[in-house]
Design an enzyme around this catalytic site. Structure first.
Site, PDB file in Angstrom:
ATOM      1  N   GLU A  84       0.807  -1.211   0.000  1.00  0.00           N
ATOM      2  CA  GLU A  84       0.000   0.000   0.000  1.00  0.00           C
ATOM      3  C   GLU A  84       0.845   1.268   0.000  1.00  0.00           C
ATOM      4  OE1 GLU A  84      -3.478   2.128   2.710  1.00  0.00           O
ATOM      5  OE2 GLU A  84      -2.852   0.080   3.150  1.00  0.00           O
ATOM      6  N   ASP A  85       1.985   1.237   0.703  1.00  0.00           N
ATOM      7  CA  ASP A  85       2.748   2.474   0.938  1.00  0.00           C
ATOM      8  C   ASP A  85       4.086   2.555   0.209  1.00  0.00           C
ATOM      9  OD1 ASP A  85       0.743   3.346   2.578  1.00  0.00           O
ATOM     10  OD2 ASP A  85       1.705   2.716   4.439  1.00  0.00           O
TER      11      ASP A  85
END
Length: 720
Positions: A84-85
């Site tokens: 996600e990051d």
């Protein structure tokens, strides 16, 4: 786990986080590889507190290890934010760490976190929808592997431990979501260690003043509470020793109940903390289930048990797998009581860690925790808000266990009725249920079930509508079944009524109208004709256009044999028809209240009103009776009669009236059960509301008072 959390609160460096992780799980090359991968992927990223971001996944992994010890979950926790990051893809995760880790990380990635910039104000309606969407994504993402939920709970727990770094508004919003979404999931999975922590942390941010009052009281009375607790534990040890239990075969511990559970008890009973008698609890752990009952006998022979609070979850386990005997004991002198929990070591592991105990202690198959609720919820087709509301009902409540005549066990929410049981057996049984036998005695389908009841359902040949019972049943399965059947009937009635209404206007049979609409390709939205006036006018226009001569404008068809329909207001109703109407009457087979769905039948200048779900009306509609469009004229205020139980407390009536005023209700009359208000058993209050409906008033008033009944005063028969 408590020790781990205390250490986490003080940790500030990556090295210290790694040291803690190594104390919770046996490090191997795979975990080492995942740790290095996470450190590299998150390099340069910072948390709101200014700490290196990678501290977060490392500490989430430490919490996960403390409750599960599962290598796959620990690795997934270390990697839960990389997709996600960071630029890392899910394909890379699968290639480096295998399919199991990939499935969990992918599930966690699909749960789009509510980032700071997306947080809606605590007071806004948007917060419910946002929480609901998050809730649905969490559950659906975990269907493939329930370990997604376990890691997600550990992730949220660490976020709650570090919430101090965020502004007050964001603290409040995240805490509310934690209490509404995450704590109930932890409860359903049986992970009480995490559930209690999430509840207390959320409670501290949402109600800081109430939290402080309880915390201050517990700190002030810490010494006296622990003296009582130690004294009681010592007595229990001596008693069990006298009954032949060896000290090495039993483990006895005491505790003061956690803040949020104390607060909820105060709220339920309407008392202050100094009035809570059962702040203390002891836990007795033995080796075998039969020994639990020997301990129970010893306690009941030496203390006074409060039988109404006795629960045997060993014989009748909760759906989340929880097994323990609960008994509440009155200490000599009678001024304080202690809750005792009796369980085996294996039961204790399951009670503390729920489904995670399967991996932590390698005990059982993991099937002790029933996950049918998860599978059922994930395939619901509601709006996000309805999904959350239904799920909350299934997650929050305590359970009762009942049986079919053949001995099949069913776990239902506390307060469930026989109709809930019918739907639990099968949706068709629920649809056709008309009566029940409970413990071989005939009973209503609305009879509340108790633990151990044996229930038999009698069914009809055809489905039976139970639309007015939708707020009485407790399970989402029953509500879904009732809602589906009623929606189907409403749709059928509306469609048939549409042909009847149009047939009355054009002096044709319903079948002729149906053929005309089919020929002009205008059957779409036909079910809206009886409820949406603009749709009715549209259909009239199209039929008129079809009926006219080529050179005549559509509405001129009403000059050539048809009378043009018009809107007429009579009493409390709006009618639209081209028939001469002298008066409105009610048939006595049904009794519609203001706002109920209604239909109107036309005969010789009289419109006869029925409830839309009335059986007699249904037969008349199917037979093609003449009908008119009818709806309630708008009314600014709705009136209700409230029947409220009053305790023998000075000033209770004043508190009730203040509450009613705060809810924005206008009081139009009060009648006491007996003359002196401070001694009244109940009171009757008539109110009017501009905004709140019956359900809203009931929910809000029941939080503080016992509402016996709420009756609409706007009876359709009342012609005032």
């Amino acid at each position: 786990m408590n020790r781990v959390l205390d250490i986490i609160k003080r940790l500030k460096s990556v090295d210290d986080a790694i040291k803690l992780l190594k104390t919770q799980v046996e490090f191997n090359s795979k975990i080492e590889k995942a740790l290095d991968f996470a450190i590299k992927a998150h390099e340069g990223q910072k948390r709101k507190s200014g700490e290196p971001y990678v501290i977060h996944p490392i500490l989430v992994a430490a919490i996960t290890a403390s409750i599960s010890g599962d290598e796959i979950m620990v690795i997934s926790a270390l990697l839960h934010d990389v997709v996600e990051d960071t630029p890392v893809t899910i394909e890379e995760i699968e290639k480096e760490f295998g399919n199991d880790v990939k499935v969990i990380v992918e599930g966690l990635t699909k749960i789009v976190e509510i980032r700071d910039k997306k947080l809606a104000p605590s007071s806004s309606n948007e917060k419910l929808r946002t929480s609901a969407l998050t809730f649905r994504k969490i559950l659906i993402a975990s269907i493939q592997d329930v370990r997604v939920l376990v890691v997600k709970l550990c992730d949220r727990l660490h976020n709650m431990l570090t919430l101090d770094a965020l502004p007050r508004k964001k603290q409040l919003r995240i805490s509310e979501e934690t209490l509404v979404v995450y704590a109930p999931i932890a409860h359903r999975l049986g992970i009480s260690k995490i559930k209690n922590q999430l509840e207390d942390l959320s409670f501290r941010y949402i109600y800081p003043e109430e939290y402080k009052k309880i915390d201050d009281y517990l700190k002030k009375h810490d010494q006296s509470l622990h003296i009582k607790l130690n004294s009681f534990v010592s007595k229990v040890k001596n008693i069990l020793g006298n009954y032949g239990f060896h000290k090495d075969d039993i483990e006895i511990s005491g505790r003061v109940k956690h803040h949020y559970s104390i607060y909820m008890k105060m709220q339920r009973k309407g008392i202050g903390i100094d009035e809570v008698l059962d702040l203390l609890a002891v836990r007795i752990i033995v080796n075998d289930p039969i020994e639990c009952y020997r301990v129970l006998g010893a306690l009941h022979l030496n203390f006074t048990p409060i039988i109404s609070r006795f629960k045997d979850y060993i014989a009748l386990p909760k759906e989340n797998g929880y097994k323990t005997i609960h008994t509440t004991l009155l200490e000599k002198g009678g001024n304080w009581i202690v809750e005792a929990q009796i369980r085996t070591t294996k039961m204790h592991h399951l009670a503390e860690y729920g489904i995670a105990a399967h991996w932590k202690y390698k005990e059982g198959s993991g099937e002790d925790v029933n996950l049918d609720w998860l599978k059922n919820l994930a395939y619901r087709d509601d709006s996000a808000e309805d999904f959350l509301n239904e799920a909350k009902r299934d997650l929050f409540v305590e359970d009762v266990i009942v049986y079919s005549p053949k001995g099949r066990r069913f776990t239902l929410p506390k307060g469930s009725v026989a109709l809930d049981f019918a739907y639990a057996v099968h949706s068709e049984i629920g649809d056709r249920a008309y009566s029940a036998f409970i413990n071989k005695k005939r009973a209503s389908l609305l009879t509340i079930l108790k633990n151990g009841d044996i229930v038999k359902i009698q069914t009809a040949n055809e489905p039976i509508l139970h639309c007015s019972w939708i707020d009485t049943v407790k399970t989402s399965r029953a509500r879904d079944g009732i809602k589906y059947r009623c929606n189907q009937r409403y749709k059928e009635v509306n469609e048939l009524s549409a042909y009847n209404i149009l047939g009355t206007i054009f002096d044709k049979s319903p079948e002729e109208i149906k053929n005309i609409l089919k020929n002009i390709n205008s059957k779409a939205s036909i079910e809206k004709v009886p409820v949406v006036l603009d749709t009715l006018k549209e259909k009239i226009f199209k039929i008129a256009k079809h009926e006219k001569l080529p050179e005549v404008r559509p509405w001129e068809v009403f000059k050539r044999g048809y009378k043009k329909p018009y809107l007429k207001k009579m009493d409390r109703f709006n009618l639209f028809s081209n028939q001469h109407i002298d008066k409105i009457e009610f048939d006595y087979c049904c009794h519609p209240k203001v706002g109920d769905a209604i239909v109107g039948f036309y005969q010789n200048g009289v419109v006869v009103i029925h409830h839309k779900l009335c059986k007699k009306a249904y037969e008349k509609i199917k037979s093609g009776s003449k009908m008119v469009f009818i709806e309630w004229a708008s009314s600014k205020f709705l009136r209700y009669r409230l029947i409220v139980a009053l305790q023998n407390q000075k000033g209770i009536l004043a508190k009730l009236l203040t509450k009613i005023s705060d809810m924005g209700l206008n009081i139009i009359g009060i009648e006491m059960g007996i003359y002196r208000s401070d001694k009244a058993e109940y009171c009757r209050i008539d109110v009017e509301s501009e905004k709140l409906n019956k359900k809203d008033i009931k929910q809000r008033l029941n939080k503080s008072f016992k509402l016996i009944d709420i009756v609409p005063l706007d009876d359709a028969y009342d012609k005032k």
